[in-house]
Each structure stands twice: as structure tokens, then as C-alpha cells.
Scaffold this active site. Structure first.
Site, PDB file in Angstrom:
ATOM      1  N   ASN A   1      -5.558   0.662  -4.908  1.00 27.35           N
ATOM      2  CA  ASN A   1      -5.686   1.665  -5.958  1.00 27.35           C
ATOM      3  C   ASN A   1      -5.373   1.077  -7.327  1.00 27.35           C
ATOM      4  OD1 ASN A   1      -6.433   3.642  -4.138  1.00 27.35           O
ATOM      5  ND2 ASN A   1      -4.371   4.464  -3.891  1.00 27.35           N
TER       6      ASN A   1
ATOM      7  N   HIS B   1      -0.775   3.477   1.817  1.00 24.96           N
ATOM      8  CA  HIS B   1      -0.354   4.835   2.180  1.00 24.96           C
ATOM      9  C   HIS B   1       0.946   4.799   2.982  1.00 24.96           C
ATOM     10  CE1 HIS B   1      -4.691   6.574   1.649  1.00 24.96           C
ATOM     11  NE2 HIS B   1      -4.168   6.087   0.535  1.00 24.96           N
TER      12      HIS B   1
ATOM     13  N   TYR C   1      -8.567  -0.970   2.430  1.00 24.89           N
ATOM     14  CA  TYR C   1      -7.957  -1.046   1.109  1.00 24.89           C
ATOM     15  C   TYR C   1      -7.653  -2.505   0.730  1.00 24.89           C
ATOM     16  CZ  TYR C   1      -7.277   4.031   1.017  1.00 24.89           C
ATOM     17  OH  TYR C   1      -7.480   5.386   1.012  1.00 24.89           O
TER      18      TYR C   1
END
Length: 787
Positions: free
Chosen positions: A231, A282, A291
């Protein structure tokens, strides 16, 4: 050439057009003029070349090897042409279906924009990126076509007015679309179209990013959340590109700093890369292949884009080590192993070859800047992946720039085709183990109170109940097994390696998060040839309990189970195998205690138990396992043939057990001769152990002793242990997957005379060894001793 949007000169209302205004540059950008504008343009052009490639000839031109044969050039031309045709077809479909309706509003009939919770605005920007990529790619019919550029400009105006601007409210939609998805697609689109854009549009379209993606490290929609992993890297790319496009040096520098921070290993708990190569996102999920790959791709491209610029990212040595430590063990001939792809296994458009392709592209990009000690290993490694991966459509999926780099590497006669890597890798910080041999690989996915069993957010991975309960993944020469519509068609109650009760399950709910209430999961490896993995199974929503162990040898995997107990009135099964054989049932051979599936493996029952074989066609739909707003699969039924081998423990078993061997690539002759090669020393709830050819491997669930061919082997605390003797020399490795003790005393079958070499945590204690395992988070301690 006429396109739908260019026929609508009044696309926007007069009021909307009158409302166009230039973005007043924020105060933080003051001083950006000190950087030569040429530096921003160079960075942007470098970024475009990473996305779309340069000249057509770049598909087959190498900087150091120009004496290519006609065959080499033909191959490069063919690959590049296939890719540009595919890209051109996708872009033409985007244009052909474009039918803007301001009143609805929508740019495409299938993507109404009135409700952001559908994610259609995110999909719309992705379509614009496809169009822009075709426009910027040499060799397409629409390359730098002025009318296509005008169409794109009007479409981006439309999206700004109706779908994504700084005054809108998320209305409960996915934060990711607003802060990463659209910013990434929009900045890519603007960079690709840059030469065809009016000067007054760029800053207007990018204005929403000041609200939704101003800082790579912070989440606007959830104040207080600090971005990590993929992210943060994704946001850094968007922020950097906005800085490059608007000539804002501080934004570019901010993005570079955010990425540099990510390159430092974490000690956990939580997100990030760990020293053993584990990657968590996460908080509790292994996500190297999803990811993690997104992170690597973003960082690689950001490094390449800013290389040689005033904002060149420094201190990036760790990223090269990360490739070797975190990613390479999970790439099998260009495929990314599903055991580290999390909920993405359920996404129809993102299969193992898509994730593997991203990893390959990232490594190819990093080769431009990698130190020679890394590049020397990577070139043959990647060439081996590409050469063997002929069954998956790499060439039709990769961006043109990646095609150019891949073809140059394949045609370089100075680079050999690297073999498959071998070794045993224990990722203690994410409960994963990978065992790799020259022709096959075997991965084990476990879970514990530290690592979640399965993630199911955004209505994805709805049937992933048992993917983290000891599921095993066998990779062979059939590179299509896992990606040939396996996940919607396999029986999700019968995943290989798992022990399950047969209760029916509801779809996993959004944000499902199950951490089994046990610390026991992990293992140990020795000399890159042998390994042990073990987990205590505490089933979710069931009384089922079991001790499960795997012993990883040079030619086989030995699986032992003990203490299998349940009391819910349901049948319990252990799944030895559940193989996707695609469009047919291949011949199956059964012998005395063994089963042979050609082209896959032989399976031997080692304790006299009988195995049940089920062969059937199974039909499913991707929509059954993924109903996500932007990822949801289609409803078309797909059918595949499966061979399932299972051990039936009956209803409410009490202290049941199993023992079987998987021999990948074994022949029928090898199966007939296999009986007796393995000695099972113990298979109980206290200790599970085997012996073969001077190697003893054991899982001690508590302090205890096991009788080996050479005498008793004793430990005074729980651990996994590997011992290998050659004459007077004994090599051993030990770990504490339970993470509950500070020290383990090991008394070998032979008195220890001296410690030849060892980790600092290992010391001699009279004729035994003591190993300090406290605080090592389940990692291995090794030693070589003289006995």
C-alpha cells in the site's frame, strides 16, 4: 478514424466547461523550479519507457550483444507484435464500447458511475490506462494518433466531473480505489498521454490526488493508519508520478523517502518483510505473491524511474537481497506459488502466472541497477524461468517494455539457461515451508495464533476455509495444474495435505480473521536438502484436533499425523492428494500399499492403512468463490477432472493417525521398490520421527525420547530436529516452533566429543548439547559436532 467520444463535442455541459480552472500549486512545491525541468521530463520519459517501451527496435536490441541472428530478431519481432496486437485489440474494444451518457452518468454502459460502491469508477480509470498504453506503444495503429488523444482528453474530463474529484464523498466505498487504485491508473494514464494533452488539463485531473493521495505514509480515509508494504509502495508511485508530472520536486523526494523506509526488515509483529524472507500484510497474512509482488514491482519501477535523477533513491541494497530471500523461493518456472497469494487465488483475472509475471518483470527491471553479484545469479535464473515457461502466455500478457527485456535476455548467448533452484526454506515468521528439488517443489501452508488461516475481505476467497490448515502444494512439470480453473472446480473440503471434518460451511464472511489458538507451527531445514515442518491443528468451528508433521527428503515427502480426535458426530478425512488432471482421467496404477498417477507422483501408504481413490468431473464458477465489486468472477460453468486420494478416519475418531509418502515424478518401478526405504521411528501425539540413510528427523511435541537405529535421541523441551551423521561428524539443526521455551537440551545417540562449528546459541554440555532458542521466533540453530 472516428471514435464515439469525438463525435460528442458537447460532452460536458457548458457550466462544467466554464468551471475549468488551473490548479494553484500548493505551497510545498515552492522551490521546485530549482530543479531543471529537463530532470522531470527525463524521469517521466523513463517511466513511459518502462510501461510502453521505446522504439520498435528495442524489442530485439541488446546494448552489449548486437550480433543477433535472424532467428533471434524474428522471435523478438513476433513476440512484440503479438503483444502490440493484443494491446491494440483491448484498446479498440475500450473505444468501440465508449458511449458517454452524462445524465446516467457513464462512459461505458456496463460501468454506471452513480454509486461509487460498485467500484466502476476504478474500472473506468483502468480502461483509460489501457487506451493510453496503446496510444504510447510503438507499433500499434493508434500510436500517437491525435484523434485518439482528443477522445481520451474528453473521457478524462468526463471522469473528473462525474466520478473522481476532490469534492466527492466515498459513500462507504473501498478506500483503496480512492487512494491507490485510481491514483495509480490516473498518473500512468497522464504520463503515457503526456505528449498529446492540452496544457490546462493535467493539473485539473490530478487535483483530487491532493485530497486522496497526498502522502505515501498516511491513509486519508482512516486517520491514524500508517501505510505499510504494498500500500505504501503503491501510494509512493502515485505521489512520485504526480510530482514528476507537475514538476514538484518535494513530492518526488517524499515518495523516495517513503520507499527507503520500507526496505528495512521488521521484527514484527505485523506488516513488512522479515529477516527470514517472510512478508506479512494485513497484520497476520502471508502475502509475498500478491501484495509483496505489487510492492516489488512498484519499488523496482520507482528505482528505475529515478535512477540518475536528482531524487535517486539511496540505500536500496536491501531490495536486491529481498529478491533472493523473499521472492525467488516461491517462483517455480515463472509461476508464483499459490500458498503466498492469499485471497488472490480466488480472483479469475489474477492467477499464478500473472503474479509470477509481475515478479519476473520486477527482476528484469532491477537488473538495470543491480550490483553484479546479484545480476550474475539472476540472469541465468530468469532465463531458466522464461525458457521453461512455455505453457503460460507470458508474451501476450507482459507490457512491451518487459517483452523487450525478456527477449534480449533469452537471445543473449552469454547467459546460460539456469536450472531450477533447489533448497529447503523455512519461513518461520509466516508459517510457510518450501522444499525444492531439481524437477519438483513442495510447499506447506500452516497457521497459528500469529498467522491467519485465510483472508476473505471484499467478498473474495469465499471458500478458502482450509488453505492455511496444512494445505500442501506440489509443483511438477505440469505448469497448468494450479492455474487451469482449479480454484472454482476443486472440492474445497478436500484440499491436499489437510485433515478436515466433513461439515458443510457457509461462505467466509467479510474480514474473516481466524487465528488458531495454538503457537505450534513451523519447522527446520538442514543443508538445503532436508526439512521438517509441523503444526498442531485446531480446526475452526469444530472439535477436531491433530498433530501434523512433514519430513522433506531428497526424493520424497513423508507425512505423519497423530492424535486425530473429534466429537461432533461427523466423518474426518485426511487428503493425500486432489489433482487437477484437466480434461481427462489419466490411467491410474495401484499396487500393494501404493498408488501411481502418471506425470505427477507416486503415493505410498506407510502404516498399512487403505486409501480411498475418487475420480470425478467437477464443475464450478469463478463467481462462486469471488463476488468482489471489481474482481468478481464470471458465472460461466467450468469443468475439470480430479483424482482424489484420501484416508477415511471415520466418525468421531479417537487418537487416529496416518502415514504416507509422496514421491514426485516417481515411476511405477520406483513405487514397487519403495517399501522399506523409510523407517518410521514414532508417530504419536508426543513425538513423530523417521529415519533414512543416516538422517533422523523428528518433531518433539514435548520433552521425550525416540529410539533411532543408533540408540536413543532425547530432548527436554518441544522442538523440531534434524540430525545427519557421516562418520564421526554429525550435523544438526533445531528450532522451537512452539516459541514456548528458552533452551533445549539434546542428547544424541552418541556422546558429543567436541563442537566443530555452530551458531553462538549452541554449546556443549558434557556429552550433550544445549541450544538457546528463546527469543529466536522459531528460527533454526545449527551445529556440527564430533561424536
Amino acid at each position: 478514424m472516428t471514435h464515439p467520444l469525438s463525435r460528442r463535442s458537447a460532452l460536458l455541459s457548458a457550466a462544467a466547461v466554464a468551471g475549468l480552472a488551473l490548479w494553484e500549486r500548493p505551497a510545498e512545491a515552492v522551490g521546485a523550479a530549482a530543479v531543471d525541468a529537463a530532470a522531470f521530463d527525463a524521469a517521466r520519459e523513463r517511466w513511459v519507457s518502462l510501461l510502453a517501451g521505446g522504439s520498435r527496435d528495442s524489442a530485439h536490441t541488446d546494448r552489449t550483444h548486437t550480433n543477433r541472428t535472424h532467428t533471434d530478431r524474428s522471435y523478438a519481432d513476433s513476440t512484440y507484435t503479438d503483444r502490440t496486437r493484443a494491446l491494440e485489440g483491448s484498446a479498440n474494444a475500450v473505444l468501440r464500447k465508449l458511449k458517454p451518457v452524462p445524465g446516467r452518468p457513464s462512459l461505458w454502459p456496463d460501468l454506471p458511475l452513480s454509486d461509487p460502491r460498485t467500484g466502476n469508477f476504478n474500472r473506468s480509470y483502468n480502461r483509460m490506462r489501457t487506451l493510453a498504453l496503446a496510444w504510447a506503444t510503438p507499433g500499434t495503429a493508434m500510436h500517437h494518433d491525435g484523434q485518439v488523444a482528443q477522445t481520451a482528453v474528453r473521457a478524462l474530463d468526463f471522469l473528473y466531473e462525474h466520478a473522481y474529484h476532490e469534492g466527492l464523498d466515498r459513500r462507504g466505498s473501498n478506500w483503496f480505489w480512492w487512494e491507490i487504485g485510481v491514483p495509480r491508473a490516473l498518473t500512468d494514464t497522464c504520463a503515457l498521454l503526456y505528449d498529446g494533452l492540452p496544457s490546462d488539463r493535467l493539473e485539473r485531473w490530478l487535483r483530487p490526488l491532493r485530497r486522496w493521495c497526498p502522502d505515501p505514509e498516511r491513509r486519508v480515509s482512516h486517520p491514524g493508519v500508517v501505510e505499510t508494504g504494498a500500500n505504501r509502495a503503491g501510494k509512493a508511485m502515485a505521489v512520485a508520478m504526480r510530482g514528476v508530472l507537475t514538476h514538484d520536486a518535494r513530492l518526488v523526494k517524499r515518495a523516495g523517502n517513503a520507499v527507503s523506509d520500507l526496505l528495512r526488515p521488521t521484527r514484527g509483529p505485523g506488516d513488512g518483510f522479515y529477516r527470514d524472507g517472510s512478508f506479512i500484510q494485513h497484520d497476520v497474512y502471508p502475502y509475498t505473491g500478491s501484495y509483496g509482488v505489487d510492492y516489488l514491482e512498484s519499488v523496482a519501477k520507482l528505482i528505475a524511474m529515478l535512477s540518475g535523477s536528482p531524487w535517486e533513491i539511496t540505500g536500496i541494497g536491501n531490495v536486491y537481497d529481498l529478491v533472493d530471500r523473499s521472492f525467488v523461493p516461491f517462483v517455480f518456472d515463472g509461476l508464483m506459488m499459490d500458498c503466498v497469494r492469499g485471497r488472490q487465488i480466488s480472483v479469475q483475472g489474477h492467477r499464478d502466472h500473472h503474479s509470477g509475471q509481475k515478479a519476473v518483470e520486477a527482476v528484469l527491471t532491477l537488473l538495470e541497477t543491480a550490483p553484479e553479484r546479484h545480476a550474475r545469479r539472476w540472469r541465468p535464473l530468469v532465463k531458466g524461468w522464461l525458457t521453461r515457461n512455455q505453457a503460460t502466455p507470458y508474451g501476450t500478457l507482459a507490457p512491451p517494455a518487459s517483452i523487450a527485456r525478456a527477449t534480449a535476455l533469452l537471445a543473449d548467448p552469454s547467459v546460460p539457461v539456469g536450472p531450477r533452484m533447489t533448497g529447503t526454506y523455512v519461513f518461520a515468521d509466516m508459517d510457510r515451508v518450501v522444499h525444492r528439488r531439481p524437477t519438483w517443489a513442495y510447499a506447506i501452508a500452516m497457521s497459528s495464533q500469529r498467522i491467519g488461516a485465510a483472508e476473505a475481505i471484499n467478498r473474495e476467497n469465499l471458500h478458502g476455509w482450509y488453505t492455511g490448515d496444512g494445505m500442501t502444494y506440489l509443483y511438477t512439470g505440469d505448469l497448468t495444474h494450479w492455474n487451469d480453473d482449479l480454484w472454482p472446480t476443486i472440492d474445497p473440503y478436500r484440499l491436499p495435505g489437510t485433515t478436515v471434518d466433513t461439515r458443510r460451511r457457509a461462505d467466509l464472511p467479510h474480514d474473516h480473521r481466524r487465528l488458531p489458538p495454538t503457537p505450534w507451527a513451523g519447522g527446520v531445514a538442514l543443508d538445503g536438502e532436508y526439512g521438517v515442518a509441523a503444526m498442531r491443528l485446531v480446526a475452526g468451528g469444530s472439535s477436531l484436533r491433530a498433530k501434523k508433521a512433514w519430513f522433506l527428503l531428497d526424493d520424497a515427502v513423508i507425512a505423519l499425523g497423530a492424535g486425530i480426535t473429534a466429537s461432533d458426530g461427523r466423518r474426518v478425512e485426511t487428503i493425500v492428494e486432489n489433482r487437477n488432471t484437466h480434461d481427462r482421467h489419466p490411467p491410474l496404477t495401484r499396487g500393494d500399499g501404493w498408488i501411481h498417477l502418471p506425470g505427477v507422483a507416486g503415493y505410498a501408504l506407510l502404516d498399512g492403512a487403505d486409501a480411498k481413490v475418487i475420480r470425478k468431473k467437477r464443475t464450478g464458477r469463478w463467481r462462486d468463490i469471488d463476488k468482489g465489486a471489481t474482481t468478481g468472477g464470471d458465472t460461466s460453468p467450468v469443468t475439470r477432472h480430479y483424482t482424489t486420494i484420501l484416508i477415511d478416519h471415520g466418525v468421531d475418531p479417537r487418537k487416529a493417525r496416518y502415514a504416507y509418502a509422496v514421491l514426485p515424478d516417481a515411476s511405477i518401478t520406483q513405487m514397487e521398490a519403495y517399501d522399506g526405504r523409510i523407517e518410521i521411528l514414532a508417530n504419536s501425539a508426543a513425538v513423530q520421527a523417521i529415519s533414512r540413510d543416516g538422517v533422523t528427523a523428528a518433531v518433539f511435541w514435548r520433552a521425550g525420547t525416540v529410539e533411532t537405529p543408533d540408540g536413543p535421541l532425547t530432548v527436554d523441551a518441544p522442538c523440531t530436529l534434524l540430525v545427519r551423521r557421516a562418520g564421526e561428524r554429525v550435523r544438526l539443526a533445531v528450532s522451537d516452533p512452539s516459541r514456548t521455551v528458552d533452551e533445549v537440551k539434546i542428547t544424541l545417540p552418541w556422546p558429543v566429543r567436541s563442537v566443530r562449528e555452530s551458531d553462538r546459541s549452541v554449546r556443549r554440555a558434557r556429552t550433550a548439547l544445549k541450544v538457546e532458542v528463546g527469543g529466536s521466533r522459531g528460527h533454526a540453530h545449527t551445529a556440527e559436532v564430533r561424536v
